[in-house]
Design a protein around this motif. Structure first.
Motif, short mmCIF file in Angstrom:
data_model
loop_
_atom_site.label_atom_id
_atom_site.label_comp_id
_atom_site.label_asym_id
_atom_site.label_seq_id
_atom_site.Cartn_x
_atom_site.Cartn_y
_atom_site.Cartn_z
N GLU A 1 49.82 34.61 128.24
CA GLU A 1 50.79 34.42 127.36
C GLU A 1 51.87 35.38 127.65
N VAL A 2 51.59 36.63 127.83
CA VAL A 2 52.55 37.89 128.21
C VAL A 2 52.85 37.63 129.68
N LYS A 3 52.18 37.12 130.52
CA LYS A 3 52.75 36.87 131.83
C LYS A 3 53.81 35.84 131.93
N LEU B 1 62.39 33.34 116.49
CA LEU B 1 61.39 33.56 117.40
C LEU B 1 59.96 32.89 117.44
N PRO B 2 59.32 33.37 116.53
CA PRO B 2 57.79 32.80 116.31
C PRO B 2 58.14 31.34 115.95
N ALA B 3 59.08 30.67 115.30
CA ALA B 3 59.14 29.17 115.12
C ALA B 3 59.36 28.68 116.45
N THR B 4 60.11 29.14 117.42
CA THR B 4 60.34 28.73 118.74
C THR B 4 58.90 28.57 119.56
N LEU B 5 58.27 29.63 119.47
CA LEU B 5 56.93 29.70 120.13
C LEU B 5 55.99 28.77 119.54
N VAL B 6 55.98 28.39 118.25
CA VAL B 6 55.20 27.53 117.75
C VAL B 6 55.44 26.08 118.00
N GLY C 1 47.59 36.79 108.65
CA GLY C 1 47.76 38.08 107.93
C GLY C 1 48.48 39.11 108.93
N LEU C 2 48.04 38.98 110.33
CA LEU C 2 48.44 39.93 111.30
C LEU C 2 50.16 39.57 111.74
N LEU C 3 50.39 38.17 111.61
CA LEU C 3 51.64 37.74 111.95
C LEU C 3 52.55 38.10 110.87
N VAL C 4 52.24 37.83 109.80
CA VAL C 4 52.96 37.97 108.59
C VAL C 4 53.31 39.45 108.38
N GLY C 5 52.19 40.34 108.67
CA GLY C 5 52.49 41.74 108.50
C GLY C 5 53.33 42.37 109.54
N LEU D 1 56.85 40.59 123.21
CA LEU D 1 55.65 40.09 123.55
C LEU D 1 54.42 40.01 122.87
N ALA D 2 54.43 41.13 122.06
CA ALA D 2 53.39 41.15 120.96
C ALA D 2 53.26 40.12 120.06
N LEU D 3 54.78 39.67 119.80
CA LEU D 3 54.82 38.37 118.65
C LEU D 3 54.24 37.09 119.37
N GLY D 4 54.49 37.10 120.62
CA GLY D 4 53.82 35.83 121.46
C GLY D 4 52.28 36.04 121.29
N VAL D 5 51.68 36.89 121.32
CA VAL D 5 50.15 37.03 121.24
C VAL D 5 49.74 36.74 119.96
N LEU D 6 50.35 37.04 119.00
CA LEU D 6 50.19 37.15 117.70
C LEU D 6 50.72 35.36 117.05
#
Length: 406
Positions: A51-53, A323-328, A8-12, A275-280
């Motif tokens: 992750e942020v680092k 971008l999130p697809a790459t991180l996943v 939910g947080l990521l989709v939002g 950066l926030a997307l990386g955490v989510l």
């Protein structure tokens, strides 16, 4: 419940970034969502910090290249490219399209896809109007090539940088392996455009006088030196962000640009969003997505395995954004450089299928709406349905050939 909350947080955050009501920054929802994920224990503080680092150098490069592209615009690099395209295509829209393809492919490869979408698109629009050509083919070329022509270099796309850091490849090796897929995708894309926009390219009106723009030799030389610097710095262990910063500093010095203008060009709100997307994404991965992806991704390097990875990446890019697809996907493929490169073909070519596949595509759409050149969703989807499968197969097959040849 933790899984539902993480998704939910990521989709939002992604939904807000796609819609961007009233032009508000993407970070306005993403940063609080990431903080909430940490506070609720979906992501332990230590893991979020790690992750942020890990992403910080990549985000630093993004900031530097955004500044570099903006300074190139101030030095009239994009105005020169537009004038050159208008001069070559003055009496023939097909010639204009060919030049736009060359310009967009080179700009995307050297200055990243954001430069093509934000800075080259308005110039191409003006050049097409002055050349008496219909604007549709040339404008759609900007957004398609901003995605698909970003395959060549580690610095061409944020997804490339993330993958490059995980692949273990050198800058030169990455470029050598991706050169053939890059050319294959562009050539197939061009063939599709010539067919799809055949009627538009056959229609012309009376061209207007093209402005004369002198070649910005100093800026072009700095950009060329920066590109060479990317390749030279890699064996020395110097991150490309420092090379981009050096190029930006050289372009900024003669004009004595104020620091506030350069900070604005770096788009700190978008950097915070990344950066926030990386955490989510990490929060979703911790809820079992890593295991699911690991079972779905093949481990071989055959042509069928590469095609499977590219296809999975393209599908995820359109479902989640590239971008999130790459991180996943990175944790599941980083053990094998060939699979990392196949994934990149999917996340870079795939977004041409839908608006939501890439933030750059959404930005291109907003830019055209602001100029009154509203793209038709039906046209975009039909063009994507034809071009994406063809370029995905062509690019992945070319990668397989490059891997067994080089």
């Amino acid at each position: 419940m933790p899984t539902v909350a993480a998704i939910g947080l990521l989709v939002g955050a992604l939904s807000f970034a796609v819609v961007r009501p009233r032009g508000l920054a993407e970070a306005l929802v993403a940063v609080p969502a990431a903080a909430l994920a940490i506070l609720t224990g979906l992501v332990p503080w230590h893991d979020a910090a790690t992750e942020v680092k890990a992403m910080a150098p990549t985000v630093g490069f993004l900031a530097a290249v955004l500044v570099l592209a903006r300074l190139a615009e101030e030095w009239s690099v994009f105005a020169y490219l537009g004038a050159l395209a208008g001069k070559v295509g003055r009496t023939n829209p097909k010639h204009l399209l060919a030049v736009v393809f060359v310009n967009a492919s080179v700009v995307t490869a050297v200055l990243s896809l954001d430069a093509t979408v934000v800075l080259l698109t308005p110039v191409v629009l003006a050049a097409a109007i002055k050349a008496g050509a219909r604007t549709r083919p040339h404008l759609y070329a900007c957004t398609h090539l901003a995605n698909s022509a970003s395959l060549l270099l580690p610095v061409s796309n944020l997804t490339n940088l993330l993958a490059f850091d995980a692949s273990g490849l050198s800058f030169g090796r990455f470029a050598a392996l991706m050169a053939l897929p890059w050319l294959a995708v562009i050539l197939v894309e061009y063939a599709v455009f010539r067919r799809f926009f055949n009627n538009d390219l056959a229609a012309t009106t009376t061209p207007t006088q093209q402005p004369k723009v002198k070649a910005p030799k100093f800026a072009l030389a700095v950009l060329a030196a920066t590109l060479l610097g990317f390749a030279a710095a890699d064996p020395l262990g110097i991150h490309p962000a420092f090379v981009a910063m050096a190029g930006a500093a050289v372009l900024a010095a003669p004009k004595l640009r104020r620091s506030k203008e350069l900070v604005k060009a770096a788009n700190p709100g978008f950097l915070a969003f990344v950066l926030a997307l990386g955490v989510l994404v990490l929060a979703v991965r911790r809820q079992g997505l890593d295991d699911l992806i690991a079972h779905a991704v093949p481990h071989g390097t055959s042509l069928l395995a590469l095609l499977a990875v590219a296809t999975i990446a393209a599908v995820l890019a359109n479902l989640l954004n590239n971008l999130p697809a790459t991180l996943v996907l990175l944790p599941a493929v980083q053990h094998e450089p060939a699979l990392v490169l196949a994934m990149l073909i999917g996340v870079n070519v795939g977004p041409n299928l839908t608006y939501a596949g890439s933030l750059a595509t959404l930005l291109w759409r907003r830019i055209l709406h602001a100029t009154g050149e509203r793209p038709l969703t039906s046209d975009f989807l039909r063009l994507g349905a034809i071009s994406v499968p063809a370029t995905l197969i062509a690019g992945t097959t070319a990668l397989w050939v490059a891997l067994i040849t080089f």
